[in-house]
Design an enzyme around this catalytic site. Structure first.
Site, mmCIF file in Angstrom:
data_model
loop_
_atom_site.group_PDB
_atom_site.id
_atom_site.type_symbol
_atom_site.label_atom_id
_atom_site.label_comp_id
_atom_site.label_asym_id
_atom_site.label_seq_id
_atom_site.Cartn_x
_atom_site.Cartn_y
_atom_site.Cartn_z
ATOM 1 N N GLY A 1 0.867 -1.175 0.000
ATOM 2 C CA GLY A 1 0.000 0.000 0.000
ATOM 3 C C GLY A 1 0.897 1.215 0.000
ATOM 4 N N GLU A 2 0.524 2.218 0.721
ATOM 5 C CA GLU A 2 1.337 3.441 0.810
ATOM 6 C C GLU A 2 1.606 3.705 2.292
ATOM 7 O OE1 GLU A 2 2.401 4.504 -2.110
ATOM 8 O OE2 GLU A 2 3.732 5.777 -0.935
ATOM 9 N N CYS B 1 6.177 -5.440 0.989
ATOM 10 C CA CYS B 1 6.376 -4.122 0.377
ATOM 11 C C CYS B 1 6.129 -3.009 1.407
ATOM 12 C CB CYS B 1 5.512 -4.007 -0.861
ATOM 13 S SG CYS B 1 6.163 -2.798 -2.020
ATOM 14 N N ARG C 1 12.953 3.274 0.778
ATOM 15 C CA ARG C 1 11.664 3.293 0.068
ATOM 16 C C ARG C 1 11.838 3.579 -1.420
ATOM 17 N NH1 ARG C 1 7.717 7.436 2.271
ATOM 18 N NH2 ARG C 1 6.287 6.408 0.856
ATOM 19 N N ARG D 1 7.079 -0.571 -7.099
ATOM 20 C CA ARG D 1 7.666 0.563 -6.346
ATOM 21 C C ARG D 1 8.191 0.069 -5.002
ATOM 22 N NH1 ARG D 1 5.276 4.806 -4.889
ATOM 23 N NH2 ARG D 1 3.242 3.881 -4.579
ATOM 24 N N HIS E 1 5.938 -8.808 -4.009
ATOM 25 C CA HIS E 1 4.521 -9.117 -3.732
ATOM 26 C C HIS E 1 4.214 -10.586 -4.023
ATOM 27 C CE1 HIS E 1 2.790 -5.073 -3.076
ATOM 28 N NE2 HIS E 1 3.877 -4.704 -3.720
ATOM 29 N N GLU F 1 1.866 -12.392 -3.072
ATOM 30 C CA GLU F 1 0.425 -12.646 -3.235
ATOM 31 C C GLU F 1 -0.013 -12.505 -4.695
ATOM 32 O OE1 GLU F 1 1.763 -9.942 -2.113
ATOM 33 O OE2 GLU F 1 0.614 -8.187 -2.741
HETATM 34 N N1 GLN Z 1 6.151 2.763 -2.298
HETATM 35 C C1 GLN Z 1 5.309 2.365 -1.209
HETATM 36 C C2 GLN Z 1 5.769 3.047 0.078
HETATM 37 O O1 GLN Z 1 6.871 3.492 0.150
HETATM 38 C C3 GLN Z 1 5.271 0.861 -1.073
HETATM 39 C C4 GLN Z 1 4.802 0.259 -2.368
HETATM 40 C C5 GLN Z 1 4.024 -1.008 -2.246
HETATM 41 O O2 GLN Z 1 3.614 -1.453 -1.161
HETATM 42 N N2 GLN Z 1 3.724 -1.602 -3.383
HETATM 43 O O3 GLN Z 1 5.007 3.160 0.996
#
Ligand code: GLN
Length: 209
Positions: A50-51, A82, A109, A142, A177, A179
């Site tokens: 996620g973010e 991630c 990150r 990412r 990932h 999953e």
């Molecule tokens: N770029 C996201 C972060 O730094 C992580 C990316 C992801 O979970 N696919 O929070």
């Protein structure tokens, strides 16, 4: 017969559906976690991608922060993928950001994301404790890069020299990932850890709680 392990997938933000499907396919009892109290009802917990900037705010606002920090100590393994890995890390750089500090690694990150937003490569995963090597693939979106690992960390997979799947005690982290890969190899590895933790957890023996 032993009760299937229950896997709680944190469902505040991010790709919880793919995780739910992967663990469901392995016969786990999957629950979506939306309140901190639900963690105690699961044998293991997944923090999806996620973010992290958003996730940190939500975890704080919903009262998850301290409950998550205590979870591995109560015999409930946590698996972060991630963004989940970033949250578990002891130290986050680029930019520096607060984290739960449960996994002794330094993560950077978006380190893979600057060249390409996402990519898939074949890879190999070592089962914990120097076990079997299994072929899988790594999907990076990412993704954070693991820059350094502490002495307690077992590196279970690498991509171009950087660790991409690491374990320390009851905490597992992946920069990719799993999953989104259908082989269930990494999910199976986590289920094995959760089963092991449940065996040794007070009152956790095979689900007779
Ligand atoms: N770029 C996201 C972060 O730094 C992580 C990316 C992801 O979970 N696919 O929070």
């Amino acid at each position: 017969m032993t009760k299937p392990v229950s896997i709680g997938v944190l469902a505040l933000q991010g790709d919880c559906a793919a995780h739910a499907k992967a663990f469901g396919a392995l016969g786990c009892d999957v629950r979506e976690i939306r309140r901190p109290a639900e963690i105690a009802e699961s044998d293991g917990l997944v923090i999806p991608g996620g973010e992290t900037t958003t996730l940190i705010k939500l975890l704080r606002a919903e009262g998850f922060w301290d409950v998550l920090i205590r979870a591995p100590g109560t015999g409930r393994p946590i698996f972060g993928t991630c963004a989940g890995l970033i949250l578990l890390a002891k130290k986050v750089v680029d930019p520096v950001q607060e984290s739960l500090g449960l996994l002794p690694v330094v993560v950077r990150r978006n380190a893979y994301g600057r060249q390409v937003d996402s990519f898939v490569v074949p890879g190999q995963v070592r089962m914990p404790g120097g076990g079997e090597l299994k072929e899988t693939e790594f999907v990076f979106i990412r993704a954070p890069r693991i820059d350094a690992v502490g002495p307690s960390v077992e590196v279970l997979a690498r991509h171009e020299d950087a660790p991409v799947l690491v374990r320390s005690g009851w905490v597992l982290g992946a920069s990719f990932h799993p999953e989104l890969t259908t082989d269930g190899i990494v999910a199976g590895l986590f289920v094995a850890l959760v089963e092991e933790a449940r065996e040794v957890r007070p009152g956790g023996n095979g689900g007779n709680r």
